[in-house]
Write an enzyme that holds these catalytic residues in place. Structure first.
Site, mmCIF file in Angstrom:
data_model
loop_
_atom_site.group_PDB
_atom_site.id
_atom_site.type_symbol
_atom_site.label_atom_id
_atom_site.label_comp_id
_atom_site.label_asym_id
_atom_site.label_seq_id
_atom_site.Cartn_x
_atom_site.Cartn_y
_atom_site.Cartn_z
ATOM 1 N N GLY A 58 0.828 -1.203 0.000
ATOM 2 C CA GLY A 58 0.000 0.000 0.000
ATOM 3 C C GLY A 58 0.857 1.244 0.000
ATOM 4 N N CYS A 85 5.109 -6.381 1.778
ATOM 5 C CA CYS A 85 5.536 -4.993 1.658
ATOM 6 C C CYS A 85 4.891 -4.122 2.737
ATOM 7 C CB CYS A 85 5.266 -4.471 0.252
ATOM 8 S SG CYS A 85 6.321 -3.068 -0.134
ATOM 9 N N TYR A 86 3.943 -3.252 2.386
ATOM 10 C CA TYR A 86 3.286 -2.463 3.432
ATOM 11 C C TYR A 86 2.723 -3.385 4.507
ATOM 12 C CZ TYR A 86 0.324 0.960 5.765
ATOM 13 O OH TYR A 86 -0.243 1.775 6.706
ATOM 14 N N HIS A 173 7.530 -8.375 -3.371
ATOM 15 C CA HIS A 173 6.182 -8.686 -3.868
ATOM 16 C C HIS A 173 6.155 -10.051 -4.553
ATOM 17 C CE1 HIS A 173 4.232 -4.782 -3.189
ATOM 18 N NE2 HIS A 173 5.438 -4.281 -3.354
ATOM 19 N N GLU A 175 3.688 -11.665 -5.557
ATOM 20 C CA GLU A 175 2.586 -11.773 -6.518
ATOM 21 C C GLU A 175 2.968 -11.315 -7.924
ATOM 22 O OE1 GLU A 175 2.992 -9.624 -4.151
ATOM 23 O OE2 GLU A 175 2.039 -7.688 -4.495
ATOM 24 N N ASP A 231 -17.388 -13.145 -21.240
ATOM 25 C CA ASP A 231 -18.129 -13.214 -19.983
ATOM 26 C C ASP A 231 -19.601 -13.530 -20.197
ATOM 27 O OD1 ASP A 231 -15.689 -12.450 -19.040
ATOM 28 O OD2 ASP A 231 -16.247 -10.353 -18.759
ATOM 29 N N LYS A 374 -10.753 -13.294 -15.009
ATOM 30 C CA LYS A 374 -10.937 -13.603 -16.426
ATOM 31 C C LYS A 374 -10.407 -14.994 -16.807
ATOM 32 C CE LYS A 374 -12.266 -11.567 -20.299
ATOM 33 N NZ LYS A 374 -13.431 -10.658 -20.337
HETATM 34 N N1 GLN Z 1 4.496 2.689 1.260
HETATM 35 C C1 GLN Z 1 5.401 1.690 1.736
HETATM 36 C C2 GLN Z 1 6.837 2.007 1.352
HETATM 37 O O1 GLN Z 1 7.077 2.894 0.592
HETATM 38 C C3 GLN Z 1 5.014 0.331 1.195
HETATM 39 C C4 GLN Z 1 5.147 0.224 -0.288
HETATM 40 C C5 GLN Z 1 4.481 -0.985 -0.855
HETATM 41 O O2 GLN Z 1 3.683 -1.652 -0.202
HETATM 42 N N2 GLN Z 1 4.735 -1.267 -2.105
HETATM 43 O O3 GLN Z 1 7.757 1.370 1.825
#
Ligand code: GLN
Length: 518
Positions: A58, A85-86, A173, A175, A231, A374
């Protein structure tokens, strides 16, 4: 109407750009997964009985006032949690670690060194791997009870774990496809940590869905607007299996379909096709051309096409008489993007033809694909035996060729763009590029210019060819079509399509261009 899934993972969305990908990857591992906003009360999350929880990335910084948060209890319910991450930073912050602005931000592919290869998340994986990083903040002190399980050159805590409490945090990440073993890492989380058994399969989903729709609909009358897109086609077939002759599909041919497409739809869903349903084709081309005459503004064109579509649909529906259910081909990204699930802002107003008819009385809307991505919809389609040609087709905008003709629309221009498009497709196919390019088509520009043909001066239109390679249609690169293929397409188009005397190949990527023109 939603079949019960015995196991699920909940993805808590903190507004990261990859949130839908997280859910998709989990489902690719064979585990059902839903996205919830971080604002969703903990009780609701808990009552969903998830086998595990994933916190997404985030834009916030956890240490800032008003940053998106999480109750400490989330980490103490005995349900495994993976923070990305966040989400990782938040887990540390809430549990007593420290997060601050990093001396150096990390962005892009980064080498991650695994310090604890036996950590459940890393089982079976190499000691070092490329991961995708995108952060400004970093975890400068782990929360008590956590061990650092990996690091990078700039990031001392690239991942952490408290195995005993089943809490895991990764700064990268998993994902994103750029993370080499991302799928394995997520799979380790859902299988090894959460103990999922992998019950999410599209053929089971389809069968369960047919069963539950059948129970719900009973002998009620069902109406479906068929556009021929993936769809609505899959939704229609699901419904036909559940409701049989109680289903009526109305296919409005607005005269803005690709060449031969209306007949393809009719051959599949019409009386000659394999499905047991009532099929009504309305050839409404002229109506649309009349309404669109002289209109050049793209938004107005879209609006007219959408409205007229509903009017035509309503007229037919009224003739059918009473209707109990109306089918919509809504899919999960539509739900998330319209702000109903997760945390993302409204990204687009739907460019699918449609909306809701106001003058048809019905009891309820059925959205049998509402929970699917999808690629999952396609799997259901293939399971149901819908021809691959229909199921695997490229995205096609609801307003159809209407927005691939820049400027005003006439029947003649539609024919030009249809013919040019069909030629381009044929040549792409001959060259084998149809298997690698993700979306390609011809558009008609409103550029007219002087040319010469058979010693005669011409003053005709230019066609633009567009072809892109993309994974998610959010970003795209131009396809590097060999010159010989482009030249053959050009020669054929100017020879075979009347009133076209020039062909352009559009080399713009997205961004800054979009894939479609209007
Ligand atoms: N905002 C947070 C940072 O800059 C997390 C970034 C993210 O989740 N991609 O470290």
């Amino acid at each position: 109407m939603k079949p019960q899934f015995s196991e699920k993972i909940i993805v808590i969305d903190y507004g990261g750009q990859y949130n839908q990908l997280v859910a998709r990857r989990v489902r690719e591992c064979g585990v059902y997964c839903e996205i919830e906003s971080y604002r969703t009360p903990l009780d609701v999350i808990r009552s969903g009985k998830p086998k595990g929880i994933i916190l997404t990335g985030g834009p916030d910084s956890v240490y800032k006032e008003g940053a998106a948060g999480a109750p400490e209890e989330l980490f103490g319910m005995g349900i495994p949690v993976l923070g990305l991450c966040y989400g990782a930073q938040l887990m540390m912050h809430v549990l007593g670690g420290r997060v601050e602005r990093a001396p150096e931000r990390e962005y892009g592919k980064t080498q991650v060194v695994i310090d604890m290869p036996h950590s459940p998340l890393y089982e079976g994986l190499p000691a070092s791997m490329t991961c995708w990083m995108s952060h400004n903040d970093y975890i400068s002190r782990p929360a008590p009870g956590f061990e650092i399980t990996a690091h990078t050159g700039n990031c001392p805590a690239a991942s952490l774990a408290c195995v005993e409490k089943k809490l895991y945090a990764v700064q990268y990440h998993p994902e994103v496809l750029h993370t080499e073993y991302g799928k394995e890492i997520l799979s380790n989380f859902v299988y090894r940590v959460c103990g999922c058994s992998g019950t999410w399969r599209m053929d089971d989903f389809a069968e369960a869905q047919i069963q539950s729709i059948r129970e719900k609909v009973g002998n009620g009358k069902v109406l479906c607007a068929l556009s021929g897109g993936v769809d609505s086609s899959v939704a229609a077939v699901l419904l036909s299996k559940a409701a049989g002759k109680n289903l009526t599909c109305v296919f409005v041919d607005h005269g803005l379909l690709r060449k031969g497409e209306g007949d393809l739809v009719e051959s599949v869903f019409g009386p000659e096709g394999p499905y047991d349903l009532n099929f009504i084709r309305v050839n409404a081309q002229d109506r649309f051309y009349i309404r669109l005459a002289g209109e050049t503004d793209p938004e107005r064109k879209r609006k007219i096409i959408g409205e007229e579509f509903i009017r035509v649909f309503e007229e037919v529906a009224c003739r059918i008489g009473s209707v109990d259910y109306l089918v919509q081909g809504t899919i999960y990204p539509d739900v998330v993007e319209s702000g109903l699930g997760g945390e993302s802002a409204v990204i687009k107003s739907h460019h699918n033809v449609g909306g809701l008819p106001e003058h048809v009385n019905f009891k309820e809307i059925l959205e049998p694909l509402r929970d699917l991505f999808k690629d999952e919809v396609r799997k259901v389609g293939l399971h149901l035996g819908i021809p691959e040609e229909l199921v695997m087709r490229q995205p096609f905008p609801g307003p159809g060729l209407g927005i691939r003709i820049i400027g005003d629309i006439t029947a003649q221009k539609v024919k030009m763009v249809q013919d040019a498009d069909a030629i381009f497709r044929e040549e792409m196919k001959k060259a084998g590029l149809d298997r690698t390019a993700n979306q390609f088509f011809a558009a008609l520009t409103n550029v007219r210019s002087v040319g010469v043909m058979g010693d005669e001066r011409t003053y005709d239109y230019a066609v633009a060819l567009r072809s892109v390679d993309t994974v998610d249609f959010m970003t795209a690169e131009v396809t590097e079509i060999p010159y010989t293929v482009l030249k053959t397409a050009m020669t054929r188009i100017v020879n075979e399509v009347e009133h076209v005397n020039r062909v352009f190949y559009d080399i713009t990527s997205k961004p800054p261009g979009t894939i479609e023109y209007e």
